[in-house]
Design an enzyme around this catalytic site. Structure first.
Site, PDB file in Angstrom:
ATOM      1  N   ASP A   8     153.951  -2.162 116.581  1.00 18.99           N
ATOM      2  CA  ASP A   8     154.759  -1.032 116.131  1.00 18.99           C
ATOM      3  C   ASP A   8     153.920  -0.143 115.219  1.00 18.99           C
ATOM      4  O   ASP A   8     153.523  -0.553 114.133  1.00 18.99           O
ATOM      5  CB  ASP A   8     155.997  -1.551 115.385  1.00 18.99           C
ATOM      6  CG  ASP A   8     157.032  -0.467 115.130  1.00 18.99           C
ATOM      7  OD1 ASP A   8     156.640   0.686 114.856  1.00 18.99           O
ATOM      8  OD2 ASP A   8     158.236  -0.769 115.194  1.00 18.99           O
ATOM      9  N   HIS A  42     157.037   0.088 119.077  1.00 21.57           N
ATOM     10  CA  HIS A  42     158.271   0.640 118.505  1.00 21.57           C
ATOM     11  C   HIS A  42     159.166   1.009 119.680  1.00 21.57           C
ATOM     12  O   HIS A  42     159.152   2.133 120.179  1.00 21.57           O
ATOM     13  CB  HIS A  42     157.972   1.869 117.642  1.00 21.57           C
ATOM     14  CG  HIS A  42     159.162   2.337 116.861  1.00 21.57           C
ATOM     15  ND1 HIS A  42     159.585   1.717 115.706  1.00 21.57           N
ATOM     16  CD2 HIS A  42     160.035   3.349 117.082  1.00 21.57           C
ATOM     17  CE1 HIS A  42     160.657   2.327 115.241  1.00 21.57           C
ATOM     18  NE2 HIS A  42     160.957   3.323 116.063  1.00 21.57           N
ATOM     19  N   SER A  90     165.637   0.643 114.818  1.00 22.64           N
ATOM     20  CA  SER A  90     165.077   1.829 114.181  1.00 22.64           C
ATOM     21  C   SER A  90     166.140   2.514 113.313  1.00 22.64           C
ATOM     22  O   SER A  90     166.609   1.924 112.344  1.00 22.64           O
ATOM     23  CB  SER A  90     164.498   2.765 115.245  1.00 22.64           C
ATOM     24  OG  SER A  90     163.667   3.738 114.661  1.00 22.64           O
TER      25      SER A  90
END
Length: 294
Positions: A243, A271, A102
């Protein structure tokens, strides 16, 4: 052998841990937004080390035991990138395999374009390059990275997180668990595992609320999207099929932008830090020799 230590980095103190032998090729793990190194599972790190890597994980500034800052601190995504480079410098590591999740993936991209000599290989997990000038920057915390409107689930996750009293241990632990589960999938760890992890995160952190505020303000830093075609390091993109924060257009765009990159889907993953159910796949991909055939 695992070692945890505090080291001076860019005028602050950064807490880091290493796994494995210093003589092995170094691998730096870069965690997500406002995330301490605890999110990289101990056993996952040990397995990377067993695969012949000198594994380094660290607490971003404002997380874990690294230097905390007051609310509204004026640091940026570039400062977060420089912290990562400073960790390598503190350990005397000229270049490393970078594995970023991320926000950590965005920082890894920035290192790859601004300091290519520091990158052996690049692994980008659950991250984004932005989608070009036609996209709308609506996700708080992503700075100048342009992304399309988030899924309704992501909006609810952020709204719920804003209501949590992050100074209260019980509320913060419950909030972290709820956040991980909302962004995860069928392989996300169960509540007892998440509770142990969330308690560890809270107990090692100075102020979760301030860290989240400051990291959101810092963002990813100035966009590097247009420079991604210049990346020469072998690049692996790992992305969950569930995600919702960065839907499939994001990893596909990364794969189009970075020459020779490989996009590998993680079925049933949201995610989140790759859950144990897909470790065999993830570890095989990360440890595979660059250029080796499938």
């Amino acid at each position: 052998m695992v070692t945890e230590t505090m080291m001076p980095v860019n005028g602050i103190e950064v807490c880091l841990e290493t796994f494995g032998e210093r003589t092995d090729p170094p691998l730096l793990l870069l965690a997500g937004e406002a995330s301490s190194m605890d999110w990289w599972d101990d056993e996952f790190c040990r397995r990377l080390a067993a695969g012949g890597r000198f594994v380094i994980r660290y607490d971003h500034r404002d997380t874990g035991r690294s230097t905390p800052f007051p609310p509204g601190a004026a640091y940026s995504g570039v400062d977060l990138m420089n912290d990562a480079l400073g960790v390598l410098d503190a350990l005397g590591v000229p270049a490393a395999h970078l594995v970023g999740l991320s926000l950590g993936g965005a920082l890894a991209q920035r290192i790859a374009v601004a300091h290519p000599h520091r990158v052996l290989t690049l692994t980008l997990i659950a991250t984004s390059a932005g989608l070009g000038p036609d996209a709308t920057p609506v996700l708080a915390g992503v700075g100048a990275v342009a992304v399309r409107a988030p899924a309704a689930t992501e909006v609810r996750v952020r709204a719920a997180a804003d209501e949590v009293d992050w100074s209260d241990r019980r509320a913060a632990v419950a909030g972290l668990i709820a956040e991980v589960k909302a962004r995860g999938g069928p392989f996300t760890p169960d509540d007892p595992h998440l509770r142990r992890l969330a308690e560890r995160v809270f107990d090692r952190s100075a102020d979760l609320g301030t860290a989240r505020l400051n990291h959101r303000r810092a963002g990813y830093g100035p966009p590097v999207r247009d420079r991604l075609p210049g990346i020469s390091a072998p690049t692996l993109i790992l992305h969950g099929t569930l995600d919702q924060r960065f839907p499939e257009e994001h990893p596909r765009e990364l794969a189009r932008m970075i020459p020779g990159s490989r996009l590998v889907w993680l079925e049933g993953v949201g995610h989140e830090v790759p859950p144990r159910a897909v470790w065999a796949q993830v570890l095989t991909e990360i440890l595979r020799r660059p250029g080796a055939s499938r």
